[in-house]
Write a protein that holds these residues in place. Structure first.
Motif, PDB file in Angstrom:
ATOM      1  N   VAL A   1      -0.183  16.874  -6.739  1.00  0.00           N
ATOM      2  CA  VAL A   1       0.754  15.984  -6.360  1.00  0.00           C
ATOM      3  C   VAL A   1       1.125  16.213  -4.964  1.00  0.00           C
ATOM      4  N   LEU A   2       1.002  17.462  -4.432  1.00  0.00           N
ATOM      5  CA  LEU A   2       1.214  17.989  -2.996  1.00  0.00           C
ATOM      6  C   LEU A   2      -0.120  17.830  -2.070  1.00  0.00           C
ATOM      7  N   ASP A   3      -0.065  17.317  -0.987  1.00  0.00           N
ATOM      8  CA  ASP A   3      -0.967  17.492  -0.106  1.00  0.00           C
ATOM      9  C   ASP A   3      -0.744  18.131   1.171  1.00  0.00           C
TER      10      ASP A   3
ATOM     11  N   ARG B   1       1.760  13.144  -3.203  1.00  0.00           N
ATOM     12  CA  ARG B   1       0.693  12.010  -3.496  1.00  0.00           C
ATOM     13  C   ARG B   1       0.948  11.517  -4.941  1.00  0.00           C
ATOM     14  N   GLY B   2       0.928  10.305  -5.221  1.00  0.00           N
ATOM     15  CA  GLY B   2       0.999   9.771  -6.562  1.00  0.00           C
ATOM     16  C   GLY B   2       2.439   8.782  -6.587  1.00  0.00           C
ATOM     17  N   VAL B   3       2.437   8.070  -7.703  1.00  0.00           N
ATOM     18  CA  VAL B   3       3.574   7.001  -7.716  1.00  0.00           C
ATOM     19  C   VAL B   3       4.839   7.538  -7.574  1.00  0.00           C
TER      20      VAL B   3
ATOM     21  N   VAL C   1       0.761  18.872   8.048  1.00  0.00           N
ATOM     22  CA  VAL C   1       1.627  17.983   7.480  1.00  0.00           C
ATOM     23  C   VAL C   1       1.790  17.983   6.148  1.00  0.00           C
ATOM     24  N   TYR C   2       2.679  18.161   5.260  1.00  0.00           N
ATOM     25  CA  TYR C   2       3.011  18.291   3.999  1.00  0.00           C
ATOM     26  C   TYR C   2       3.511  16.590   3.566  1.00  0.00           C
ATOM     27  N   VAL C   3       2.642  16.117   2.621  1.00  0.00           N
ATOM     28  CA  VAL C   3       2.857  14.856   2.002  1.00  0.00           C
ATOM     29  C   VAL C   3       2.811  14.842   0.416  1.00  0.00           C
TER      30      VAL C   3
ATOM     31  N   GLY D   1       2.854   5.824   4.407  1.00  0.00           N
ATOM     32  CA  GLY D   1       3.442   6.862   5.063  1.00  0.00           C
ATOM     33  C   GLY D   1       3.104   6.985   6.600  1.00  0.00           C
ATOM     34  N   SER D   2       3.787   7.995   7.411  1.00  0.00           N
ATOM     35  CA  SER D   2       3.372   8.088   8.913  1.00  0.00           C
ATOM     36  C   SER D   2       1.792   8.148   8.777  1.00  0.00           C
ATOM     37  N   LEU D   3       1.283   9.227   8.254  1.00  0.00           N
ATOM     38  CA  LEU D   3      -0.127   9.506   8.498  1.00  0.00           C
ATOM     39  C   LEU D   3      -0.976   8.098   7.818  1.00  0.00           C
ATOM     40  N   GLY D   4      -0.622   7.603   6.652  1.00  0.00           N
ATOM     41  CA  GLY D   4      -1.543   6.953   5.654  1.00  0.00           C
ATOM     42  C   GLY D   4      -1.513   5.552   6.778  1.00  0.00           C
ATOM     43  N   THR D   5      -0.136   5.224   6.923  1.00  0.00           N
ATOM     44  CA  THR D   5      -0.271   3.804   7.791  1.00  0.00           C
ATOM     45  C   THR D   5      -0.824   3.583   8.967  1.00  0.00           C
TER      46      THR D   5
ATOM     47  N   VAL E   1      18.174  14.675  11.060  1.00  0.00           N
ATOM     48  CA  VAL E   1      18.454  14.997   9.843  1.00  0.00           C
ATOM     49  C   VAL E   1      17.245  14.631   8.875  1.00  0.00           C
ATOM     50  N   ASN E   2      17.165  15.088   7.750  1.00  0.00           N
ATOM     51  CA  ASN E   2      15.962  14.788   6.580  1.00  0.00           C
ATOM     52  C   ASN E   2      16.234  13.282   6.846  1.00  0.00           C
ATOM     53  N   PRO E   3      14.798  12.632   6.634  1.00  0.00           N
ATOM     54  CA  PRO E   3      14.707  11.341   6.800  1.00  0.00           C
ATOM     55  C   PRO E   3      14.677  10.334   5.836  1.00  0.00           C
TER      56      PRO E   3
ATOM     57  N   VAL F   1       0.807  -1.326   0.108  1.00  0.00           N
ATOM     58  CA  VAL F   1      -0.219  -0.002  -0.061  1.00  0.00           C
ATOM     59  C   VAL F   1       0.650   1.289  -0.056  1.00  0.00           C
ATOM     60  N   GLY F   2       0.435   2.175  -0.779  1.00  0.00           N
ATOM     61  CA  GLY F   2       1.471   3.347  -0.989  1.00  0.00           C
ATOM     62  C   GLY F   2       2.806   3.054  -2.119  1.00  0.00           C
ATOM     63  N   SER F   3       3.476   4.002  -2.502  1.00  0.00           N
ATOM     64  CA  SER F   3       4.404   3.898  -3.302  1.00  0.00           C
ATOM     65  C   SER F   3       5.644   5.039  -3.047  1.00  0.00           C
ATOM     66  N   GLY F   4       5.903   5.318  -1.656  1.00  0.00           N
ATOM     67  CA  GLY F   4       6.804   6.242  -1.393  1.00  0.00           C
ATOM     68  C   GLY F   4       7.995   5.557  -1.221  1.00  0.00           C
TER      69      GLY F   4
ATOM     70  N   GLU G   1      -1.875   2.570  -5.091  1.00  0.00           N
ATOM     71  CA  GLU G   1      -1.407   4.016  -4.606  1.00  0.00           C
ATOM     72  C   GLU G   1      -2.708   5.040  -4.908  1.00  0.00           C
ATOM     73  N   MET G   2      -2.961   5.814  -3.901  1.00  0.00           N
ATOM     74  CA  MET G   2      -4.289   6.647  -4.059  1.00  0.00           C
ATOM     75  C   MET G   2      -4.082   7.824  -5.123  1.00  0.00           C
ATOM     76  N   GLY G   3      -2.796   8.207  -5.189  1.00  0.00           N
ATOM     77  CA  GLY G   3      -2.333   9.316  -6.350  1.00  0.00           C
ATOM     78  C   GLY G   3      -2.426   8.741  -7.635  1.00  0.00           C
TER      79      GLY G   3
ATOM     80  N   GLY H   1      12.918  18.165  -1.308  1.00  0.00           N
ATOM     81  CA  GLY H   1      13.968  18.630  -1.702  1.00  0.00           C
ATOM     82  C   GLY H   1      15.125  17.980  -1.814  1.00  0.00           C
ATOM     83  N   GLY H   2      14.869  16.544  -2.010  1.00  0.00           N
ATOM     84  CA  GLY H   2      16.052  15.619  -2.391  1.00  0.00           C
ATOM     85  C   GLY H   2      17.255  15.466  -1.517  1.00  0.00           C
ATOM     86  N   MET H   3      17.265  16.275  -0.143  1.00  0.00           N
ATOM     87  CA  MET H   3      18.243  15.927   0.578  1.00  0.00           C
ATOM     88  C   MET H   3      18.490  14.830   1.185  1.00  0.00           C
TER      89      MET H   3
HETATM   90  P1  FDA Z   1       5.799   8.442   1.438  1.00  0.00           P
HETATM   91  O1  FDA Z   1       4.755   9.781   2.245  1.00  0.00           O
HETATM   92  O2  FDA Z   1       6.838   8.880   0.429  1.00  0.00           O
HETATM   93  O3  FDA Z   1       4.598   7.604   0.683  1.00  0.00           O
HETATM   94  C1  FDA Z   1       3.306   7.255   0.854  1.00  0.00           C
HETATM   95  C2  FDA Z   1       2.430   6.910  -0.235  1.00  0.00           C
HETATM   96  O4  FDA Z   1       1.354   6.408   0.151  1.00  0.00           O
HETATM   97  C3  FDA Z   1       1.961   8.211  -0.709  1.00  0.00           C
HETATM   98  O5  FDA Z   1       2.266   8.237  -2.197  1.00  0.00           O
HETATM   99  C4  FDA Z   1       0.507   8.312  -0.527  1.00  0.00           C
HETATM  100  O6  FDA Z   1      -0.273   8.948  -1.481  1.00  0.00           O
HETATM  101  C5  FDA Z   1       0.159   6.592  -0.564  1.00  0.00           C
HETATM  102  N1  FDA Z   1      -1.059   6.513   0.416  1.00  0.00           N
HETATM  103  C6  FDA Z   1      -1.283   6.985   1.635  1.00  0.00           C
HETATM  104  N2  FDA Z   1      -2.293   6.664   2.124  1.00  0.00           N
HETATM  105  C7  FDA Z   1      -2.881   5.444   1.388  1.00  0.00           C
HETATM  106  C8  FDA Z   1      -3.963   4.711   1.196  1.00  0.00           C
HETATM  107  N3  FDA Z   1      -4.721   4.626   2.046  1.00  0.00           N
HETATM  108  N4  FDA Z   1      -4.293   4.057   0.099  1.00  0.00           N
HETATM  109  C9  FDA Z   1      -3.315   4.181  -0.938  1.00  0.00           C
HETATM  110  N5  FDA Z   1      -2.142   4.769  -0.956  1.00  0.00           N
HETATM  111  C10 FDA Z   1      -2.052   5.547   0.138  1.00  0.00           C
HETATM  112  N6  FDA Z   1      12.835  14.258   3.328  1.00  0.00           N
HETATM  113  C11 FDA Z   1      14.209  14.048   3.001  1.00  0.00           C
HETATM  114  O7  FDA Z   1      14.874  13.109   3.323  1.00  0.00           O
HETATM  115  N7  FDA Z   1      15.057  15.164   2.369  1.00  0.00           N
HETATM  116  C12 FDA Z   1      14.266  16.324   1.840  1.00  0.00           C
HETATM  117  O8  FDA Z   1      14.735  17.212   1.369  1.00  0.00           O
HETATM  118  C13 FDA Z   1      12.808  16.278   2.108  1.00  0.00           C
HETATM  119  N8  FDA Z   1      12.227  17.296   1.691  1.00  0.00           N
HETATM  120  C14 FDA Z   1      10.462  17.359   1.832  1.00  0.00           C
HETATM  121  C15 FDA Z   1      10.036  18.565   1.123  1.00  0.00           C
HETATM  122  C16 FDA Z   1       8.554  18.224   1.298  1.00  0.00           C
HETATM  123  C17 FDA Z   1       7.800  19.409   0.500  1.00  0.00           C
HETATM  124  C18 FDA Z   1       8.035  17.074   1.649  1.00  0.00           C
HETATM  125  C19 FDA Z   1       6.300  17.013   1.713  1.00  0.00           C
HETATM  126  C20 FDA Z   1       8.714  16.335   2.361  1.00  0.00           C
HETATM  127  C21 FDA Z   1      10.041  16.315   2.376  1.00  0.00           C
HETATM  128  N9  FDA Z   1      10.935  15.279   2.884  1.00  0.00           N
HETATM  129  C22 FDA Z   1      12.177  15.155   2.847  1.00  0.00           C
HETATM  130  C23 FDA Z   1      10.344  14.288   3.496  1.00  0.00           C
HETATM  131  C24 FDA Z   1      10.202  12.830   2.878  1.00  0.00           C
HETATM  132  O9  FDA Z   1       9.726  12.946   1.605  1.00  0.00           O
HETATM  133  C25 FDA Z   1       9.565  11.918   3.615  1.00  0.00           C
HETATM  134  O10 FDA Z   1      10.079  11.408   4.862  1.00  0.00           O
HETATM  135  C26 FDA Z   1       9.479  10.499   2.630  1.00  0.00           C
HETATM  136  O11 FDA Z   1       8.612  10.737   1.651  1.00  0.00           O
HETATM  137  C27 FDA Z   1       8.325   9.376   3.677  1.00  0.00           C
HETATM  138  O12 FDA Z   1       8.607   8.211   2.945  1.00  0.00           O
HETATM  139  P2  FDA Z   1       7.491   7.202   3.152  1.00  0.00           P
HETATM  140  O13 FDA Z   1       7.859   5.845   2.670  1.00  0.00           O
HETATM  141  O14 FDA Z   1       7.431   7.030   4.772  1.00  0.00           O
HETATM  142  O15 FDA Z   1       5.977   7.672   2.881  1.00  0.00           O
END
Ligand code: FDA
Length: 501
Positions: free
Chosen positions: A90-92, A105-107, A101-103, A285-289, A478-480, A11-14, A35-37, A115-117
């Motif tokens: 793409v951004l929620d 959405r999408g594959v 919380v910014y997350v 993701g943290s919120l979704g799971t 640090v960034n995660p 479930v999900g594609s992050g 993936e919901m996005g 920010g790719g850090m």
């Molecule tokens: P992630 O959130 O990536 O993926 C979860 C996926 O599951 C999403 O695609 C979502 O749509 C999908 N989903 C959720 N609920 C669902 C459901 N019920 N059914 C189906 N699909 C579902 N980190 C970093 O290390 N360096 C950086 O520079 C940055 N910068 C940054 C900028 C911005 C604007 C954001 C929003 C975030 C960052 N981050 C970051 C954080 C980083 O992107 C984040 O920690 C990871 O994407 C988390 O990865 P996960 O695998 O946990 O889930």
């Protein structure tokens, strides 16, 4: 039992989900990713996959009528946000009272918008946060593997020193150094060779065209281009988009049955179906799971889940702030959107802070130095299930940010004092110098070793796994995403070696 069946569902594609999909596919397990996005591959009428940052359209945000950018204002004017039509953008921004919380959405999840850090945490702090994880194995095997798979690369220091695109970072570095603070280069998954070519005019511009939070049209190695492409290449993995998992229950015959809702591009529900699987990997993701598991526990669908599901949430101590520079300290009209430098004061035991020097690309000189500070915040939030809305609510009080704001203020007060500069109050709304009402780094909710065993197996329900940022106990320093990826690699290796399929 469900009418449709897959041996494994992700479930999900992050990050976490993408690792699970690849490792399952390589092990020969037929796997469906839900993936919901949407899939971000087809250009719109402007010829681009992602919208421009300066004139965002419907593709920018997840079902909104107006964009909600992190920097809503400039000189107290609402000049940044735009009216848009509702669409699976793409951004929620998930708003929970005191904390948004910014997350992504999408594959590709968050990898599409971040920010790719790509830093690796201090080993001592990693071990403090995750004491039961073998750090030798992480730092010797899984961090290097994750970095290689993600395409982490370093900026060419000579180019950094000479290019107009990083003047903003050099100016901030000077002010940090004046204060006796250390700065470090931060690796990134944006291809710095591509960025150099952008600057030279030989490649199409993305990081140098203001693109980041609404997606990068070029240059960024998001996981759809790395892990997920490799997963599809195994021939065992398929990805289904606009599919939201809304419920999970055990299948009396073994495994799990998911309730999955599909939507169209207007957000209309086009169908609800049940899908069965033997093994279920939650990477929403943290919120979704956390929401999926909390709902399953509270509605009695998965009654044996741990009481710890929903606990241990943190925002990695995120606080943003900005300083106004003197007229002679220019930051440049041209700014790359990919941060490349951080102020590293994490070893200052009295006030540990890692502050990324963030760009503010507005196309004109504004003399603003912007930062995303990552602080050590011991506060944790929790999620509760709200039956009326069938959703999880984050309980996080504004005052829980106090340790983070104080730490950031301590550091930037020193920088301001030494450089005789001041904070900007017009950027974050509410006349605030510190933005502590949103985060980019949601972590926790299904913490490793608490809600799951030491490898992400959900307690009480065999064949159910957590693979994403919800495993990380709220703080990393640090960034995660490199850590989320490396942990997923570690856990998947163990699960595939040991668990029955
Ligand atoms: P992630 O959130 O990536 O993926 C979860 C996926 O599951 C999403 O695609 C979502 O749509 C999908 N989903 C959720 N609920 C669902 C459901 N019920 N059914 C189906 N699909 C579902 N980190 C970093 O290390 N360096 C950086 O520079 C940055 N910068 C940054 C900028 C911005 C604007 C954001 C929003 C975030 C960052 N981050 C970051 C954080 C980083 O992107 C984040 O920690 C990871 O994407 C988390 O990865 P996960 O695998 O946990 O889930």
């Amino acid at each position: 039992a469900a009418a449709h069946y897959a041996p494994a569902i992700v479930v999900g594609s992050g990050y976490g989900a993408a690792v699970a999909a690849l490792r399952l596919g390589r092990a020969g397990v037929r796997t469906v990713v839900l993936e919901m996005g949407r899939l971000w591959e087809t250009p719109g009428s402007d010829g681009k996959v992602f919208p421009s940052t300066s004139a965002p359209d419907q593709r920018s945000m997840w079902f909104r009528t107006r964009t909600e950018a992190p920097l809503a204002q400039f000189l107290w004017l609402d000049v940044v946000n735009r009216d848009i039509s509702p669409y699976p953008g793409v951004l929620d921004r998930v708003n929970y009272g005191d904390m948004s919380v910014y997350v992504g959405r999408g594959v590709g999840g968050g990898s599409l918008v971040n920010g790719g850090m790509a830093p690796t945490p201090r080993r001592a702090y990693f071990s403090e946060m995750l004491p039961r994880v073998d750090a030798d194995e992480m730092y010797g095997t899984y961090y290097p593997l994750a970095r290689a798979m993600l395409g982490v690369n370093d900026i060419d220091p000579a180019w950094f020193e000479s290019t107009e695109w990083y003047r903003f970072a050099r100016t901030s570095r000077k002010h940090a150094q004046n204060t006796g603070l250390k700065t470090v280069f931060v690796p990134n998954v944006y291809d710095f060779a591509h960025m150099k070519a952008e600057a030279a005019g030989t490649a199409p511009r993305s990081a140098l065209a203001g693109e980041v939070i609404y997606g990068n049209n070029h240059g960024k190695k998001s996981v759809d281009k790395t892990y997920l492409a490799a997963a599809l290449g195994t021939g065992n993995v398929t990805i289904e988009t606009l599919q939201r998992v809304v419920a999970v229950r055990p299948d009396p015959a073994g495994g799990y049955v998911l309730t999955v809702r599909s939507i169209d591009l207007a957000g209309r529900v086009t169908g609800t179906r049940e899908l069965g699987c033997a093994q279920l990997f939650l990477g929403a993701g943290s919120l979704g799971t956390t929401e999926i598991l909390l709902r399953a526990r509270e509605t009695g669908a998965l009654p044996l889940l741990s009481e710890k599901v929903g606990l241990g949430w943190g925002h990695n101590g995120n606080v943003m702030t900005a300083r106004a520079n003197h007229l002679w300290d220019t930051v440049g009209a041209d700014q790359s959107t990919m941060p490349a430098l951080g102020i590293d004061d994490w070893d200052n035991a009295a006030n540990p802070v890692f502050a990324e020097i963030a760009p503010l690309p507005m196309g004109f000189e504004h003399w603003i130095s912007m930062y995303l500070a990552i602080t050590r915040n011991p506060e944790r939030g929790s999620f509760t299930y709200d039956a009326a809305t069938d959703s999880a609510r984050l309980n996080w009080r504004r005052d829980q940010n106090t340790p983070s704001v104080n730490a950031a203020k301590n550091l930037f007060d020193r920088i301001n004092r030494r450089n005789v500069t001041v904070y900007r109050h017009d950027l974050f709304g509410g006349n605030r110098a510190f933005a502590d009402n949103f985060t980019y780094h949601p972590l926790g909710g299904c913490v490793l070793g608490d809600a799951t065993d030491d490898f992400g197996r959900a307690k009480g329900h065999p064949g159910l796994y957590v693979v994403d940022g919800s495993l990380v106990p709220g703080s990393l320093g640090v960034n995660p995403f490199v850590t989320i990826t490396a942990l997923a690699e570690r856990n998947m290796a163990r699960i595939l070696a040991q668990d029955p399929r």
